[in-house]
Design an enzyme around this catalytic site. Structure first.
Site, short mmCIF file in Angstrom:
data_model
loop_
_atom_site.label_atom_id
_atom_site.label_comp_id
_atom_site.label_asym_id
_atom_site.label_seq_id
_atom_site.Cartn_x
_atom_site.Cartn_y
_atom_site.Cartn_z
CE LYS A 252 -6.15 1.84 -0.58
NZ LYS A 252 -6.43 2.06 0.79
CE LYS B 146 -3.64 2.33 2.59
NZ LYS B 146 -4.58 2.26 3.71
C1 PBG Z 1 -7.60 3.18 5.57
C2 PBG Z 1 -7.85 3.08 4.12
C3 PBG Z 1 -7.66 4.05 3.12
C4 PBG Z 1 -8.15 3.50 1.94
C5 PBG Z 1 -8.59 2.22 2.24
N1 PBG Z 1 -8.36 1.98 3.58
C6 PBG Z 1 -7.18 5.45 3.18
C7 PBG Z 1 -5.82 5.79 3.56
O1 PBG Z 1 -4.94 4.95 3.75
O2 PBG Z 1 -5.62 6.99 3.71
C8 PBG Z 1 -8.20 4.20 0.61
C9 PBG Z 1 -9.28 3.74 -0.31
C10 PBG Z 1 -9.55 4.62 -1.46
O3 PBG Z 1 -8.90 5.66 -1.70
O4 PBG Z 1 -10.47 4.26 -2.20
N2 PBG Z 1 -6.30 3.24 5.97
#
Ligand code: PBG
Length: 331
Positions: free
Chosen positions: A254, A201
Site C-alpha cells: 500500500k 505500507k
Molecule cells: C489507518 C489507515 C490509513 C489507510 C488505511 N488504514 C491511513 C493512514 O495510514 O494514514 C489509508 C487508506 C486510503 O488512503 O485509502 N492507519
C-alpha cells in the site's frame, strides 16, 4: 532471418482472439470494498474528496451492504469514525464501539459477506496517530510508543474478532504487530481468524483523502517514524519477511499505483496471497479527471485493476469496487 510479417499483430485481430490469449483477468472475486461507518443516525454523508464514497451511520448501512452483496462482491473492509476520540483511542476496542457494532450488523444481514476489520488507532485517537503518543516534557519531542500501542492494538483486534470479523487487517505499522495480534487472537480462541497484514505500507501523500474521510490526520508531526520511506524497495522485503515469520496469512502492499514494482517483488519472493491497496488519493485523481471529462473512467479503472493483477496481486482493495463489479457484469 526475415522478420515475420504481422508477427505480433496476428493475435490481436479480433475481440475473440484477444480474449483467447489474454494473460490476466480481473474478477469480482478479487475485490474488497472499503466502507466508512460513523456514529449517529440518519447519516449518509459523501466525502467531498472522494465522490461516490460515503460515511454511513449504522441505520443507513443495510442498503449499502445489500447492494455490495448483490453485485457479487465478497468482502468489505471496515473503517470507523467515533463520536468521541481520546489519547488512547479507547473507542477502537470498546465491545460496543462503532466498528464492533457495524461488524455485528453486517454479519447478521449478510452472513456470507467477509467482513475485514482494519485494526489501527488513528481514527480513534485525539492526536490522530496510529498508536500511543508519549511527549517528552524536556525536549517536547513526541514519540509513538511501540509496545504500549501493541497492547491496545491486540485489544482492538480481539474485540473485532469477538464481534464476528472474518479477517483482521492491522494497518498501524508498529514493529511486531502481527506477532502480538496473532498471540492475542489465539489466546482468545480465534486461531481460525486470518491476519491480512498491511506489511508494506509507505508514508504516502496518497492517503490524503482518506484522512478527510476518517477524520484521522495527525494533529502534529507525520507518520514517517512508523510508515515506510517511499524510496525503499529492499526494505519492503524485510517488512514482508518479518510479518510472514510472525504469522501473517495475507500480505498487503500500500499504496498501489506508484508501487507496482513492490507488488511484483513481494509476489516473486513470497508464496502467500498478496493484496494491493488502491488507496484514496488514487481514487480521487481518477474521479477528478473523469468528472472533468478528461479521461474515460471505466477504461482507466479497468486498466488499473488489470495492472494490479498483472503485477501479481491476488486481491485489490478499492473504492472503485462497486463500479468494477457492475462493469464486469456487462462486459
Ligand atoms: C489507518 C489507515 C490509513 C489507510 C488505511 N488504514 C491511513 C493512514 O495510514 O494514514 C489509508 C487508506 C486510503 O488512503 O485509502 N492507519
Amino acid at each position: 532471418m526475415n522478420y515475420p510479417i504481422a508477427r505480433h499483430r496476428r493475435l490481436r485481430g479480433s475481440r475473440s482472439i484477444r480474449n483467447l490469449v489474454r494473460e490476466t483477468h480481473v474478477s469480482v472475486h478479487d475485490l474488497i470494498y472499503p466502507i466508512f461507518v460513523t456514529e449517529g443516525s440518519g447519516i449518509k454523508e459523501e466525502i467531498s474528496s472522494m465522490p461516490g464514497v460515503y460515511r454511513y451511520s449504522l441505520d443507513q448501512l443495510d442498503s449499502e451492504i445489500a447492494e455490495v452483496a448483490e453485485l457479487g462482491i465478497q468482502a468489505v473492509l471496515l473503517f470507523g469514525i467515533p463520536e468521541h476520540k481520546d489519547e488512547h483511542g479507547s473507542e477502537a476496542y470498546g465491545d460496543h464501539s462503532i466498528v464492533q457494532e457495524a461488524i455485528r450488523r453486517i454479519k447478521r444481514a449478510q452472513p456470507d459477506l467477509l467482513v475485514i476489520a482494519d485494526t489501527c488507532l488513528c481514527e480513534f485517537t485525539s492526536h490522530g496517530h496510529c498508536g500511543v503518543v508519549h511527549r517528552d516534557e524536556a525536549t517536547n519531542r513526541a514519540d509513538v510508543l511501540n509496545d504500549a500501542s501493541l497492547t491496545l492494538l491486540v485489544r482492538t483486534a480481539v474485540s473485532q474478532a469477538q464481534a464476528g470479523a472474518d479477517i483482521i487487517a492491522p494497518s498501524n505499522m508498529m514493529d511486531g504487530f502481527v506477532h502480538a495480534i496473532r498471540g492475542g487472537l489465539d489466546e482468545a480462541g480465534f486461531e481460525h481468524v486470518p491476519i491480512m497484514s498491511y506489511a508494506v505500507k509507505y508514508a504516502s501523500a496518497f492517503y490524503g483523502p482518506f484522512r478527510e474521510a476518517a477524520q484521522s490526520a495527525p494533529q502534529f508531526g507525520d507518520r514517517k517514524s512508523y510508515q515506510m520511506d517511499p524510496a525503499n524497495a529492499r526494505e519492503a522485503l524485510r517488512e514482508a519477511e518479518s510479518d510472514v515469520a510472525e504469522g501473517a496469512d495475507i500480505v498487503m502492499v500500500k499504496p498501489g499505483l506508484a508501487y507496482m514494482d513492490i507488488i511484483k517483488s513481494v509476489r516473486d519472493n513470497f508464496d502467500l496471497p498478496v493484496a494491493a491497496y488502491n488507496v484514496s488519493g488514487e481514487y480521487s485523481m481518477v474521479k477528478a479527471a473523469a468528472n472533468n471529462g478528461w479521461i474515460d473512467e471505466r477504461a482507466v479503472v479497468m486498466e488499473m485493476m488489470t495492472g494490479f493483477k498483472r503485477a501479481g496481486a491476488d486481491m485489490i482493495l478499492t473504492y472503485h469496487a462497486k463500479d468494477v463489479a457492475r462493469w464486469l457484469k456487462d462486459s
